[in-house]
Design a protein around this motif. Structure first.
Motif, short mmCIF file in Angstrom:
data_model
loop_
_atom_site.label_atom_id
_atom_site.label_comp_id
_atom_site.label_asym_id
_atom_site.label_seq_id
_atom_site.Cartn_x
_atom_site.Cartn_y
_atom_site.Cartn_z
N ASN A 142 39.71 48.57 54.34
CA ASN A 142 39.74 47.10 54.44
C ASN A 142 38.34 46.49 54.38
OD1 ASN A 142 42.52 46.90 54.57
ND2 ASN A 142 42.58 46.98 56.80
N TRP A 143 37.38 47.05 55.10
CA TRP A 143 36.05 46.44 55.17
C TRP A 143 35.35 46.48 53.81
CZ3 TRP A 143 31.38 48.75 54.10
CH2 TRP A 143 31.34 50.15 54.04
N ILE A 144 35.60 47.54 53.04
CA ILE A 144 35.00 47.62 51.70
C ILE A 144 35.62 46.57 50.79
CG2 ILE A 144 34.76 49.07 49.64
CD1 ILE A 144 34.65 51.50 51.43
N ILE A 145 36.94 46.43 50.86
CA ILE A 145 37.63 45.43 50.03
C ILE A 145 37.14 44.03 50.34
CG2 ILE A 145 39.87 44.38 49.52
CD1 ILE A 145 41.14 47.11 50.01
N TRP A 146 37.09 43.69 51.64
CA TRP A 146 36.66 42.34 52.02
C TRP A 146 35.21 42.08 51.64
CZ3 TRP A 146 39.73 38.58 52.52
CH2 TRP A 146 40.99 38.72 53.09
N LEU A 147 34.36 43.10 51.77
CA LEU A 147 32.95 42.94 51.43
C LEU A 147 32.78 42.67 49.93
CD1 LEU A 147 29.96 43.06 52.27
CD2 LEU A 147 30.02 45.53 51.83
N VAL A 148 33.48 43.43 49.11
CA VAL A 148 33.37 43.26 47.66
C VAL A 148 33.96 41.92 47.23
CG1 VAL A 148 34.09 44.17 45.41
CG2 VAL A 148 33.35 45.73 47.21
N ILE A 149 35.09 41.55 47.81
CA ILE A 149 35.69 40.25 47.49
C ILE A 149 34.74 39.12 47.85
CG2 ILE A 149 37.50 38.62 48.19
CD1 ILE A 149 39.41 40.96 48.41
N LEU A 150 34.16 39.18 49.04
CA LEU A 150 33.25 38.13 49.50
C LEU A 150 32.01 38.04 48.62
CD1 LEU A 150 32.49 35.98 51.57
CD2 LEU A 150 31.47 37.79 52.97
N LEU A 151 31.38 39.17 48.33
CA LEU A 151 30.16 39.17 47.53
C LEU A 151 30.43 38.71 46.10
CD1 LEU A 151 28.40 42.45 48.74
CD2 LEU A 151 27.88 40.08 49.37
N THR A 152 31.55 39.15 45.54
CA THR A 152 31.90 38.76 44.17
C THR A 152 32.12 37.26 44.06
OG1 THR A 152 32.96 40.90 43.76
CG2 THR A 152 33.53 39.10 42.27
N ASN A 153 32.86 36.72 45.01
CA ASN A 153 33.14 35.27 44.97
C ASN A 153 31.90 34.45 45.29
OD1 ASN A 153 36.19 34.61 44.56
ND2 ASN A 153 36.17 36.43 45.85
N LEU A 154 31.07 34.95 46.21
CA LEU A 154 29.82 34.24 46.51
C LEU A 154 28.92 34.19 45.28
CD1 LEU A 154 28.76 35.42 50.10
CD2 LEU A 154 29.31 33.09 49.35
N PHE A 155 28.90 35.27 44.51
CA PHE A 155 28.10 35.28 43.29
C PHE A 155 28.60 34.23 42.31
CE2 PHE A 155 27.71 36.78 38.88
CZ PHE A 155 26.33 36.78 38.76
N ILE A 156 29.90 34.15 42.13
CA ILE A 156 30.48 33.19 41.19
C ILE A 156 30.25 31.76 41.68
CG2 ILE A 156 32.63 32.33 40.20
CD1 ILE A 156 33.62 35.20 40.15
N TRP A 157 30.42 31.52 42.99
CA TRP A 157 30.17 30.18 43.53
C TRP A 157 28.71 29.79 43.36
CZ3 TRP A 157 32.78 31.22 48.91
CH2 TRP A 157 34.15 31.45 48.72
N SER A 158 27.82 30.73 43.61
CA SER A 158 26.38 30.46 43.48
C SER A 158 26.03 30.13 42.04
CB SER A 158 25.56 31.66 43.95
OG SER A 158 25.83 31.95 45.30
N LEU A 159 26.62 30.88 41.11
CA LEU A 159 26.38 30.61 39.69
C LEU A 159 26.94 29.26 39.29
CD1 LEU A 159 25.40 31.63 36.94
CD2 LEU A 159 27.64 32.71 36.63
N ASN A 160 28.12 28.94 39.77
CA ASN A 160 28.74 27.64 39.48
C ASN A 160 27.88 26.50 40.02
OD1 ASN A 160 31.13 25.84 38.80
ND2 ASN A 160 31.04 25.54 41.00
N ALA A 161 27.40 26.66 41.25
CA ALA A 161 26.55 25.64 41.87
C ALA A 161 25.23 25.48 41.12
CB ALA A 161 26.28 25.98 43.33
#
Length: 221
Positions: free
Chosen positions: A191-210
């Motif tokens: 679970n912790w690996i899945i949540w970490l990858v999901i969070l980092l992936t989405n943060l990257f996309i949000w940061s790029l969008n911003a």
């Protein structure tokens, strides 16, 4: 199992959808589904631009441009939005799936793409929600009442931070839930690996969008 993937079922009943997806020997209709998703993204982005949403910087130049030049600029803007829809779909479907595939012990890449296909449907619904907000309430996407952008504007005046926080909405929480359900079922990772990858992936996309939004505003205003 050779049943065809029904992506909209993933919105209504993700647990059952991913249970079926995992048991499929082959993802039937994979190319057709990807093709339809990409076209759906292009159409949604084109529809949004047809309402003139996002054209504020160009509208301010209407008095300085000739009618022909202005119409050409509008066409180029529309074309750019269509290409943006294509790129958006490609990033969500293929780039994110590739990242999730790297932590997979058993998950197939095509099945992860189908997981992201459900995610793309949610994100396109989010894009469509900006139309009434803009037309009826004159709100920018980062000022959506469904996002953290509204609260952030009371805390700071830094444009990039507002755009970044405005990227997190209730739709993104829905995305998190779908991605967790799908990746957990398909990869069997901790679970912790899945949540970490999901969070980092989405943060990257949000940061790029911003960042893209910030650069667009900074150069056009």
């Amino acid at each position: 199992m050779h049943k065809e993937v029904r992506l909209f079922r993933g919105l209504i009943n993700p647990s059952f959808f991913f249970y079926q997806l995992k048991d499929m020997e082959d993802v039937k209709g994979y190319r057709k589904k990807v093709f339809h998703l990409v076209w759906m993204s292009i159409i949604v982005f084109g529809l949004i631009s047809s309402f003139g949403i996002g054209m504020d910087p160009l509208s301010k130049e209407i008095t300085t441009l000739s009618p022909v030049t202005y119409e050409l600029e509008k066409f180029l803007f529309f074309l750019g939005r269509l290409l943006g829809g294509l790129l958006y779909a490609a990033i969500i479907l293929f780039f994110c799936s590739l990242i999730f595939w790297t932590i997979s012990d058993e998950g197939e890449y095509r099945k992860l793409v189908m997981t992201q296909g459900v995610v793309l449907l949610v994100l396109l619904l989010e894009q469509l929600s900006y139309i009434p907000l803009s037309l009826f309430f004159s709100l920018e996407w980062y000022s959506s009442p469904l996002s953290l952008g509204v609260i952030t504007q009371y805390v700071t005046s830094k444009t990039y931070v507002i755009y970044l926080m405005g990227s997190f909405t209730l739709f993104k929480a829905w995305v998190f839930f779908i991605q967790y359900k799908g990746i957990k079922r398909l990869t069997g990772q901790k679970n912790w690996i899945i949540w970490l990858v999901i969070l980092l992936t989405n943060l990257f996309i949000w940061s790029l969008n911003a960042l893209l939004a910030y650069l667009s505003i900074s150069t056009l205003l």
